[in-house]
Design a protein around this motif. Structure first.
Motif, PDB file in Angstrom:
ATOM      1  N   VAL A 261      28.728  14.692 -35.612  1.00  0.00           N
ATOM      2  CA  VAL A 261      29.380  15.356 -34.485  1.00  0.00           C
ATOM      3  C   VAL A 261      29.081  14.564 -33.223  1.00  0.00           C
ATOM      4  N   LEU A 262      30.126  14.188 -32.500  1.00  0.00           N
ATOM      5  CA  LEU A 262      29.992  13.478 -31.236  1.00  0.00           C
ATOM      6  C   LEU A 262      30.687  14.291 -30.155  1.00  0.00           C
ATOM      7  N   GLN A 263      29.947  14.686 -29.130  1.00  0.00           N
ATOM      8  CA  GLN A 263      30.495  15.474 -28.027  1.00  0.00           C
ATOM      9  C   GLN A 263      30.131  14.810 -26.700  1.00  0.00           C
ATOM     10  N   TYR A 264      31.131  14.596 -25.862  1.00  0.00           N
ATOM     11  CA  TYR A 264      30.915  13.865 -24.623  1.00  0.00           C
ATOM     12  C   TYR A 264      31.392  14.683 -23.434  1.00  0.00           C
ATOM     13  N   SER A 265      30.652  15.744 -23.117  1.00  0.00           N
ATOM     14  CA  SER A 265      30.985  16.521 -21.938  1.00  0.00           C
ATOM     15  C   SER A 265      29.888  17.528 -21.681  1.00  0.00           C
ATOM     16  N   ASP A 266      30.076  18.389 -20.659  1.00  0.00           N
ATOM     17  CA  ASP A 266      29.103  19.437 -20.352  1.00  0.00           C
ATOM     18  C   ASP A 266      29.333  20.638 -21.248  1.00  0.00           C
ATOM     19  N   GLY A 267      28.268  21.404 -21.471  1.00  0.00           N
ATOM     20  CA  GLY A 267      28.397  22.674 -22.163  1.00  0.00           C
ATOM     21  C   GLY A 267      28.858  22.583 -23.591  1.00  0.00           C
ATOM     22  N   ASN A 268      28.561  21.498 -24.274  1.00  0.00           N
ATOM     23  CA  ASN A 268      28.947  21.366 -25.680  1.00  0.00           C
ATOM     24  C   ASN A 268      28.132  22.308 -26.561  1.00  0.00           C
ATOM     25  N   TRP A 269      28.705  22.674 -27.706  1.00  0.00           N
ATOM     26  CA  TRP A 269      28.062  23.636 -28.587  1.00  0.00           C
ATOM     27  C   TRP A 269      28.330  23.230 -30.034  1.00  0.00           C
ATOM     28  N   VAL A 270      27.266  23.169 -30.843  1.00  0.00           N
ATOM     29  CA  VAL A 270      27.398  22.915 -32.278  1.00  0.00           C
ATOM     30  C   VAL A 270      26.685  24.016 -33.043  1.00  0.00           C
ATOM     31  N   ASN A 271      27.406  24.665 -33.959  1.00  0.00           N
ATOM     32  CA  ASN A 271      26.807  25.587 -34.923  1.00  0.00           C
ATOM     33  C   ASN A 271      26.834  24.910 -36.283  1.00  0.00           C
ATOM     34  N   ALA A 272      25.712  24.911 -36.994  1.00  0.00           N
ATOM     35  CA  ALA A 272      25.670  24.178 -38.260  1.00  0.00           C
ATOM     36  C   ALA A 272      24.860  24.916 -39.309  1.00  0.00           C
ATOM     37  N   GLU A 273      25.364  24.855 -40.543  1.00  0.00           N
ATOM     38  CA  GLU A 273      24.612  25.316 -41.715  1.00  0.00           C
ATOM     39  C   GLU A 273      24.910  24.353 -42.859  1.00  0.00           C
ATOM     40  N   LEU A 274      23.922  23.527 -43.205  1.00  0.00           N
ATOM     41  CA  LEU A 274      24.063  22.529 -44.264  1.00  0.00           C
ATOM     42  C   LEU A 274      22.923  22.679 -45.254  1.00  0.00           C
ATOM     43  N   SER A 275      23.191  22.411 -46.526  1.00  0.00           N
ATOM     44  CA  SER A 275      22.152  22.609 -47.535  1.00  0.00           C
ATOM     45  C   SER A 275      22.185  21.508 -48.577  1.00  0.00           C
ATOM     46  N   ASP A 276      21.107  21.467 -49.385  1.00  0.00           N
ATOM     47  CA  ASP A 276      21.038  20.633 -50.578  1.00  0.00           C
ATOM     48  C   ASP A 276      21.247  19.151 -50.295  1.00  0.00           C
ATOM     49  N   GLY A 277      20.268  18.536 -49.628  1.00  0.00           N
ATOM     50  CA  GLY A 277      20.289  17.099 -49.442  1.00  0.00           C
ATOM     51  C   GLY A 277      21.343  16.593 -48.491  1.00  0.00           C
ATOM     52  N   ALA A 278      21.686  17.385 -47.490  1.00  0.00           N
ATOM     53  CA  ALA A 278      22.713  16.978 -46.536  1.00  0.00           C
ATOM     54  C   ALA A 278      22.143  16.079 -45.448  1.00  0.00           C
ATOM     55  N   SER A 279      23.041  15.388 -44.758  1.00  0.00           N
ATOM     56  CA  SER A 279      22.679  14.560 -43.609  1.00  0.00           C
ATOM     57  C   SER A 279      23.552  14.978 -42.435  1.00  0.00           C
ATOM     58  N   LEU A 280      22.915  15.312 -41.298  1.00  0.00           N
ATOM     59  CA  LEU A 280      23.635  15.744 -40.111  1.00  0.00           C
ATOM     60  C   LEU A 280      23.196  14.925 -38.909  1.00  0.00           C
ATOM     61  N   SER A 281      24.145  14.277 -38.247  1.00  0.00           N
ATOM     62  CA  SER A 281      23.880  13.526 -37.027  1.00  0.00           C
ATOM     63  C   SER A 281      24.705  14.118 -35.899  1.00  0.00           C
ATOM     64  N   VAL A 282      24.029  14.537 -34.813  1.00  0.00           N
ATOM     65  CA  VAL A 282      24.704  15.159 -33.682  1.00  0.00           C
ATOM     66  C   VAL A 282      24.328  14.408 -32.404  1.00  0.00           C
ATOM     67  N   THR A 283      25.337  13.992 -31.652  1.00  0.00           N
ATOM     68  CA  THR A 283      25.127  13.382 -30.337  1.00  0.00           C
ATOM     69  C   THR A 283      25.879  14.204 -29.308  1.00  0.00           C
ATOM     70  N   GLN A 284      25.149  14.745 -28.337  1.00  0.00           N
ATOM     71  CA  GLN A 284      25.740  15.545 -27.268  1.00  0.00           C
ATOM     72  C   GLN A 284      25.393  14.886 -25.934  1.00  0.00           C
ATOM     73  N   ASP A 285      26.398  14.384 -25.253  1.00  0.00           N
ATOM     74  CA  ASP A 285      26.184  13.635 -24.018  1.00  0.00           C
ATOM     75  C   ASP A 285      26.937  14.329 -22.888  1.00  0.00           C
ATOM     76  N   GLY A 286      26.222  15.143 -22.118  1.00  0.00           N
ATOM     77  CA  GLY A 286      26.817  15.833 -20.988  1.00  0.00           C
ATOM     78  C   GLY A 286      25.790  16.038 -19.896  1.00  0.00           C
ATOM     79  N   LEU A 287      26.252  16.402 -18.723  1.00  0.00           N
ATOM     80  CA  LEU A 287      25.327  16.570 -17.609  1.00  0.00           C
ATOM     81  C   LEU A 287      24.377  17.739 -17.827  1.00  0.00           C
ATOM     82  N   VAL A 288      24.837  18.792 -18.511  1.00  0.00           N
ATOM     83  CA  VAL A 288      23.991  19.972 -18.643  1.00  0.00           C
ATOM     84  C   VAL A 288      24.511  20.871 -19.756  1.00  0.00           C
ATOM     85  N   GLY A 289      23.555  21.549 -20.432  1.00  0.00           N
ATOM     86  CA  GLY A 289      23.885  22.714 -21.241  1.00  0.00           C
ATOM     87  C   GLY A 289      24.461  22.509 -22.616  1.00  0.00           C
ATOM     88  N   SER A 290      24.101  21.450 -23.337  1.00  0.00           N
ATOM     89  CA  SER A 290      24.543  21.309 -24.722  1.00  0.00           C
ATOM     90  C   SER A 290      23.629  22.101 -25.648  1.00  0.00           C
TER      91      SER A 290
END
Length: 352
Positions: A261-290
């Motif tokens: 997940v790549l998010q490039y702004s303010d106030g970004n939100w990620v909800n995640a539920e992963l299981s069984d050997g998963a790989s999750l990469s999240v980048t949140q680039d904003g001034l405030v509130g990710s």
């Protein structure tokens, strides 16, 4: 076999309703309608086994009214190879539907819907026993359009929806939904430009799904409820345009899935539920509130931690002015790496 049927010229263009029914191999049907409101229905059934092209059908509609186009191939039987195209332009409110039922051994099945205007609806449905080159595509230009694609087949193929809402007023967006429930090794792509858009993708096994949203207030949801080894990717922002208030939901309950997940702004939100050997990469680039938080019982719950379990790995990078939140629940040997930049950040990691 019925021969090709072309509805063109003054007499054809004046018709409010057009119906074409073809049975046999290598048929071709073209319907062209201009003016006020029109309806067109094309049904083709092909018996051309292993043909480069079983049957081809095309509907072109333009005018001031809301047009309706329905194109069915293999309806009531199976088609071995099919090409289907619907083009609609005008003031908006158009309806387009393509249904294809392709038999085992078909060399290809392709469908394209192109709509220009406001408030259009486009739907494709593909059922295929085995066809690696299945391709379905919807392109919509304008705002408040809805696109839905469903693929029920055993192997491969691609689904693509592209919507351009760049000329819309604020908080007016398009909706795109793609489901490939029975497919292995399918490729799905949704691209939305504009504000207030929503994209939903649901995949099964060893497939890849990508959602690109360049506007603001976008919502992207991805599901893989029982599949394995899927690649999920959500990008919100970039394309040299601001993208405020983005939300991404990820649910992958199978094994060995990977998500980015790549998010490039303010106030970004990620909800995640992963299981069984998963790989999750999240980048949140904003001034405030990710935020990176979780999902409980299949419903979005902002107070719950993101669940990364059964030997899964999380890499989270939150940059900007601060006020970011990361809440992660790790079980069965899960690993989390969290990097936060700025002030007033919060990080909660629960290990069980």
């Amino acid at each position: 076999m019925l021969g090709s049927l072309f509805l063109v010229g003054p007499a054809a263009l004046a018709q409010a309703n057009a119906t074409v029914d073809q049975k046999g191999a290598f048929g071709e049907a073209v319907v062209q309608q201009t003016g006020a409101q029109h309806r067109a229905s094309v049904v083709t059934v092909s018996g051309a086994v292993q043909a480069i092209r079983g049957n081809a059908a095309r509907i072109v509609q333009s005018g001031t009214g809301a047009d309706e186009a329905v194109l069915r191939q293999g309806f009531g039987a199976t088609a071995s190879g099919a090409d289907a195209t619907i083009e609609q332009t005008g003031t908006g409110g158009n309806l387009a539907l393509i249904e294809q039922d392709v038999a085992f051994g078909a060399t290809r099945s392709v469908s394209v819907i192109m709509q220009d205007g406001t408030g259009n609806t486009a739907t494709t449905y593909l059922s295929s026993e085995f066809s690696l080159d299945d391709q379905t595509r919807i392109v919509q230009l304008g705002r408040n359009n809805t696109a839905t694609q469903v693929k029920e087949s055993a192997q491969g193929g691609s689904l693509t929806i592209e919507q351009d809402n760049s000329l819309s007023a604020s908080n007016v967006g398009n909706t795109a939904v793609q489901r490939a429930h029975g497919s292995t090794s399918a490729t799905l792509l949704i691209r939305q430009i504009g504000d207030g858009n929503e994209a939903i993708q649901d995949i099964f096994d060893q497939s890849s799904a990508t959602t690109l949203q360049y506007g603001d207030d976008n919502l992207a949801t991805m599901y893989s409820l029982s599949g394995t080894l899927n690649d999920l990717r959500i990008e919100q922002g970039t394309a040299a345009s601001p993208a405020n208030g983005n939300v991404a939901h990820l649910v992958a309950s199978g094994s060995g899935n990977s998500a980015v997940v790549l998010q490039y702004s303010d106030g970004n939100w990620v909800n995640a539920e992963l299981s069984d050997g998963a790989s999750l990469s999240v980048t949140q680039d904003g001034l405030v509130g990710s935020q990176l938080v979780g999902i409980t019982g299949g419903f979005i719950d902002p107070s719950a931690a993101a669940r990364i379990s059964a030997g899964s790995a999380l890499t989270l990078v939150q940059t900007g002015g601060g006020g970011n939140i990361a809440a992660v629940d790790l079980t069965a040997g899960g690993v989390a790496t969290i990097t936060q930049d700025g002030s007033n950040n919060t990080a909660l990691v629960i290990q069980r």
